[in-house]
Design a protein around this motif. Structure first.
Motif, mmCIF file in Angstrom:
data_model
loop_
_atom_site.group_PDB
_atom_site.id
_atom_site.type_symbol
_atom_site.label_atom_id
_atom_site.label_comp_id
_atom_site.label_asym_id
_atom_site.label_seq_id
_atom_site.Cartn_x
_atom_site.Cartn_y
_atom_site.Cartn_z
ATOM 1 N N ILE A 121 64.310 54.780 17.387
ATOM 2 C CA ILE A 121 64.998 53.497 17.388
ATOM 3 C C ILE A 121 65.623 53.333 18.765
ATOM 4 O O ILE A 121 66.370 54.186 19.232
ATOM 5 C CB ILE A 121 65.996 53.348 16.220
ATOM 6 C CG1 ILE A 121 67.235 54.196 16.372
ATOM 7 C CG2 ILE A 121 65.318 53.702 14.906
ATOM 8 C CD1 ILE A 121 68.268 53.954 15.272
ATOM 9 N N GLY A 122 65.277 52.236 19.414
ATOM 10 C CA GLY A 122 65.672 52.067 20.806
ATOM 11 C C GLY A 122 64.727 52.867 21.672
ATOM 12 O O GLY A 122 64.336 53.979 21.311
ATOM 13 N N GLU A 182 65.233 53.632 24.996
ATOM 14 C CA GLU A 182 65.823 54.364 26.105
ATOM 15 C C GLU A 182 65.946 55.844 25.770
ATOM 16 O O GLU A 182 66.098 56.231 24.621
ATOM 17 C CB GLU A 182 67.217 53.811 26.455
ATOM 18 C CG GLU A 182 67.198 52.393 26.977
ATOM 19 C CD GLU A 182 67.203 51.393 25.839
ATOM 20 O OE1 GLU A 182 67.180 51.819 24.663
ATOM 21 O OE2 GLU A 182 67.223 50.187 26.126
ATOM 22 N N LYS A 193 68.612 57.375 23.352
ATOM 23 C CA LYS A 193 68.780 56.910 21.987
ATOM 24 C C LYS A 193 68.057 57.761 20.966
ATOM 25 O O LYS A 193 67.175 58.527 21.281
ATOM 26 C CB LYS A 193 68.283 55.472 21.898
ATOM 27 C CG LYS A 193 69.247 54.507 22.579
ATOM 28 C CD LYS A 193 68.792 53.090 22.429
ATOM 29 C CE LYS A 193 69.894 52.136 22.879
ATOM 30 N NZ LYS A 193 69.412 50.759 22.916
ATOM 31 N N GLU A 205 70.706 46.456 29.080
ATOM 32 C CA GLU A 205 70.048 47.759 29.149
ATOM 33 C C GLU A 205 71.028 48.926 29.227
ATOM 34 O O GLU A 205 70.617 50.092 29.226
ATOM 35 C CB GLU A 205 69.081 47.799 30.345
ATOM 36 C CG GLU A 205 69.737 47.722 31.730
ATOM 37 C CD GLU A 205 70.111 46.301 32.151
ATOM 38 O OE1 GLU A 205 70.037 45.392 31.296
ATOM 39 O OE2 GLU A 205 70.504 46.103 33.318
ATOM 40 N N LYS A 234 73.862 51.790 28.321
ATOM 41 C CA LYS A 234 74.252 52.602 27.186
ATOM 42 C C LYS A 234 75.641 52.171 26.716
ATOM 43 O O LYS A 234 76.445 51.680 27.523
ATOM 44 C CB LYS A 234 74.283 54.081 27.576
ATOM 45 C CG LYS A 234 72.906 54.700 27.579
ATOM 46 C CD LYS A 234 72.971 56.195 27.675
ATOM 47 C CE LYS A 234 72.968 56.642 29.115
ATOM 48 N NZ LYS A 234 72.852 58.094 29.264
ATOM 49 N N GLY A 265 70.432 50.204 11.756
ATOM 50 C CA GLY A 265 70.436 50.847 13.056
ATOM 51 C C GLY A 265 71.781 51.126 13.702
ATOM 52 O O GLY A 265 71.833 51.462 14.876
ATOM 53 N N ILE A 309 72.691 57.011 12.760
ATOM 54 C CA ILE A 309 71.576 57.791 12.243
ATOM 55 C C ILE A 309 72.092 58.782 11.210
ATOM 56 O O ILE A 309 73.091 59.444 11.424
ATOM 57 C CB ILE A 309 70.873 58.551 13.378
ATOM 58 C CG1 ILE A 309 70.057 57.582 14.228
ATOM 59 C CG2 ILE A 309 69.984 59.651 12.823
ATOM 60 C CD1 ILE A 309 69.339 58.260 15.376
ATOM 61 N N PHE A 330 68.337 55.073 10.745
ATOM 62 C CA PHE A 330 67.066 55.371 11.416
ATOM 63 C C PHE A 330 65.910 54.745 10.635
ATOM 64 O O PHE A 330 65.149 53.936 11.162
ATOM 65 C CB PHE A 330 66.878 56.886 11.552
ATOM 66 C CG PHE A 330 65.713 57.281 12.420
ATOM 67 C CD1 PHE A 330 65.842 57.317 13.799
ATOM 68 C CD2 PHE A 330 64.488 57.619 11.858
ATOM 69 C CE1 PHE A 330 64.767 57.678 14.614
ATOM 70 C CE2 PHE A 330 63.406 57.984 12.662
ATOM 71 C CZ PHE A 330 63.549 58.015 14.037
ATOM 72 N N GLN A 354 75.736 62.606 13.398
ATOM 73 C CA GLN A 354 75.451 62.043 14.709
ATOM 74 C C GLN A 354 75.847 60.581 14.713
ATOM 75 O O GLN A 354 75.576 59.842 13.793
ATOM 76 C CB GLN A 354 73.951 62.171 14.984
ATOM 77 C CG GLN A 354 73.617 62.166 16.450
ATOM 78 C CD GLN A 354 72.125 62.349 16.646
ATOM 79 O OE1 GLN A 354 71.390 62.653 15.728
ATOM 80 N NE2 GLN A 354 71.682 62.137 17.858
ATOM 81 N N LEU A 364 75.764 57.032 16.991
ATOM 82 C CA LEU A 364 75.285 56.381 18.203
ATOM 83 C C LEU A 364 75.272 54.880 18.037
ATOM 84 O O LEU A 364 75.348 54.354 16.947
ATOM 85 C CB LEU A 364 73.895 56.869 18.563
ATOM 86 C CG LEU A 364 72.749 56.029 18.030
ATOM 87 C CD1 LEU A 364 71.469 56.480 18.613
ATOM 88 C CD2 LEU A 364 72.767 56.075 16.533
ATOM 89 N N GLY A 365 75.243 54.210 19.153
ATOM 90 C CA GLY A 365 75.010 52.784 19.119
ATOM 91 C C GLY A 365 73.519 52.617 19.136
ATOM 92 O O GLY A 365 72.912 52.505 20.183
ATOM 93 N N GLY A 366 72.912 52.603 17.958
ATOM 94 C CA GLY A 366 71.504 52.905 17.846
ATOM 95 C C GLY A 366 70.537 51.809 18.235
ATOM 96 O O GLY A 366 69.801 51.929 19.203
ATOM 97 N N ALA A 367 70.524 50.727 17.513
ATOM 98 C CA ALA A 367 69.437 49.762 17.616
ATOM 99 C C ALA A 367 69.434 49.064 18.962
ATOM 100 O O ALA A 367 70.466 48.714 19.490
ATOM 101 C CB ALA A 367 69.585 48.732 16.525
ATOM 102 N N ALA A 368 68.252 48.885 19.487
ATOM 103 C CA ALA A 368 68.120 48.040 20.667
ATOM 104 C C ALA A 368 68.332 46.597 20.244
ATOM 105 O O ALA A 368 68.248 46.264 19.069
ATOM 106 C CB ALA A 368 66.739 48.211 21.278
#
Lengths: 355, 355
Positions: A185-186, A188, A191, B72, B74, B148, B151, B235, B348, B350-354
């Protein structure tokens, strides 16, 4: 290469049993006259179907058994009553005994995987087999794996999936160095899952001869055909596969509804009938029927349980293609080049995907 | 209930920036005259757009800032340079200060989630927020979450997702007791992930007043509309969402190809034009644009980064609907009924999804 392809069929598998299996074998034989069949199942149901097809009958051998694996059973249950004697077991066993080049079953996926693993064993270095699916894309077809054989994967397992998937793509698509992406997912680097990132590092560093690693791909890249091989663990892979199937069905329903709602739409439908037929064919799930079990000492093909004769024939022909090109030998060679990092505990194994 | 809905807009977010955001706000205002807007971003770009729309301008207040979060970057980078002063931060901060009822951004998803969490904080008992998506189905629409934001999920987190998703479905679909399913592979009890099975046990045993738990669902059940709320970790949810989007686009391409390939197909297309328009509308991703961030002390809506004015308006209107019906209060009530089993480590974040 042998002059014929010997195919073991679990004639009792699937929602429709021998009727679909035998009719599918007939279709496959008409397209691949070098096929020979070993059928396993209830003779009183199968023999009359063969009698009605003299050409198929001449290329088939029928072995009777009363035991058939039920679609709804758990793998452990199926192993308990079906080992040594069920039609599913016997078809796999024919591969084990080198009497057949591959086995095809439309039966219970979890049971088929459990029996295949128990009887054929996995390849050196492979702890868990995978199911690879053919996925129609805008560019043609891609291979997606694992679509449900096991849940979770460490980096080494993902790399093995990449190697096995690429070996399959070389054969099925005739590509010297198939492109491979890791589903994430993502896109980059920073990610997604840690083990996916680690697998990406290994694939980039090792730069395997037969794998052109392209980095991460996302769910919408699959249908676009961005890479030849999409690698993921079985939970996400199964959900992606089923979600795509559901979406295709959903849009098919929308289309049907839209084309019958008004007179002019119905007239338009008549004019565009051949275009619609073409569209239906492209969206036809039977076209890409058949999952290849990878990572075993033998070729086993899973057909969708609910398919018809045309779909079952597609599953046979998929196996025919990989056997002809000696998939197993190529996978063994590919895996030999992967030095695994550490023996990691396997988190969970299951006969995952429903049929 | 207040007599107006105050909406903070990150005017610099998304691939197209203020042009789409301002035009989207104008559309939303025309349909919901009780809307008021706080716009954050570069005044020299935004002011002329407002000047050209006197009705919108009369209902808007513009706050200038030079800083905009890049698509783009992070989340950690965006937080570093964008905290306190970016258009994204300021729109979230308006919610925090109760100057706005919700914030809408088409910007970088990971950054938006990180800033929302940092500034608004999570609700009691909630460690990780989620993104809920509206998913068009054959029965209407369903809510799918998490698509997203993070995860992995333990059983308690999945139950929280079920409660928050059901509270959202009550409001958006006007259902007293929405049906809820846990996304899994295989529908039998014995299959799939342990934490998913455990969440199923909790949902069945607790039998929450506002949740009609329907068991496991598979990927193809989503588009079918089998349940009102589909619960999964981020995810698999993100992969399902993106795969469905990709499949819809793929079939749209097939359709376009089929309808232009022959003269009779083109004639048919002319007759069926209105049916095709209807189909396009049903398949239009803008219709269901907008993910709701759940689990925060405030309402934040994420619009798709590449959307147009119509799509951005849909995201605003989604937020308008949940604010009017006081989603937050309902979620707080629902969560209060869930006694969490054990404080489990969160695997975990994260800042997941694009975008």
């Amino acid at each position: 290469m042998a002059d014929k392809v010997r195919i073991a069929l679990d004639a009792m598998g699937g929602d429709h049993g021998p009727g679909v299996v035998v009719a599918g074998a007939e279709l496959a034989l008409s397209r691949h006259p070098d096929s020979e069949f070993l059928l396993f199942g209830n003779a009183s149901a199968i023999a009359p179907l063969l009698d009605a097809r003299p050409e198929l009958k001449a290329r088939s051998r029928l072995t009777h058994t009363e035991v058939a694996v039920r679609m709804e059973d758990k793998p452990s249950q199926a192993l308990r009553y079906g080992r040594w004697k069920s039609s599913m077991w016997l078809s796999i066993d024919a591969v084990k005994k080198a009497e057949a080049d591959m086995a095809v079953s439309a039966g219970n996926t979890g049971a088929l995987m459990a029996m295949s693993k128990f009887n054929l064993k996995t390849l050196p270095g492979i702890e868990r087999p995978a199911i690879a699916a053919l996925w129609p894309t805008l560019r043609g077809e891609s291979i997606v794996l694992d679509v449900g054989a096991s849940i979770g994967a460490d980096a080494d397992h993902l790399v093995d999936l990449a190697l096995m998937g690429a070996a399959t793509a070389r054969i099925l698509f005739g590509l010297p160095r198939p492109t491979v992406g890791l589903l994430n997912i993502g896109v980059e680097e920073a990610k997604g899952l840690e083990q996916v990132r680690e697998a990406g590092r290994i694939l980039r560093e090792e730069n395997f001869a037969d794998v052109e690693y392209k980095g991460f791909v996302e769910g919408d890249d699959i249908g676009h055909g961005k890479v030849d091989v999409v690698v993921t663990e079985g939970f996400a892979g199964n959900i992606a596969l089923k979600t795509a199937e559901g979406t295709a069905r959903q849009i098919g329903e929308y289309l049907k509804g839209a084309m019958t709602r008004s007179l002019s739409a119905r007239i338009g439908y008549l004019f565009a009938q051949s275009a619609f037929r073409q569209l239906r064919e492209r969206m036809d799930p039977r076209r890409a029927n058949g999952g290849v079990f990878l990572g075993l000492n033998g070729i086993v093909i899973k057909s969708h349980g609910g398919t018809d004769a045309e779909g079952f024939a597609a599953a046979i022909e998929l196996g025919h293609g990989v056997v002809r090109e000696e998939l197993l030998a190529r996978i063994r060679t590919a895996l030999a080049g992967h030095v695994r990092r550490r023996p990691e505990p396997v988190d969970q194994l299951l006969g995952g995907a429903a049929s």
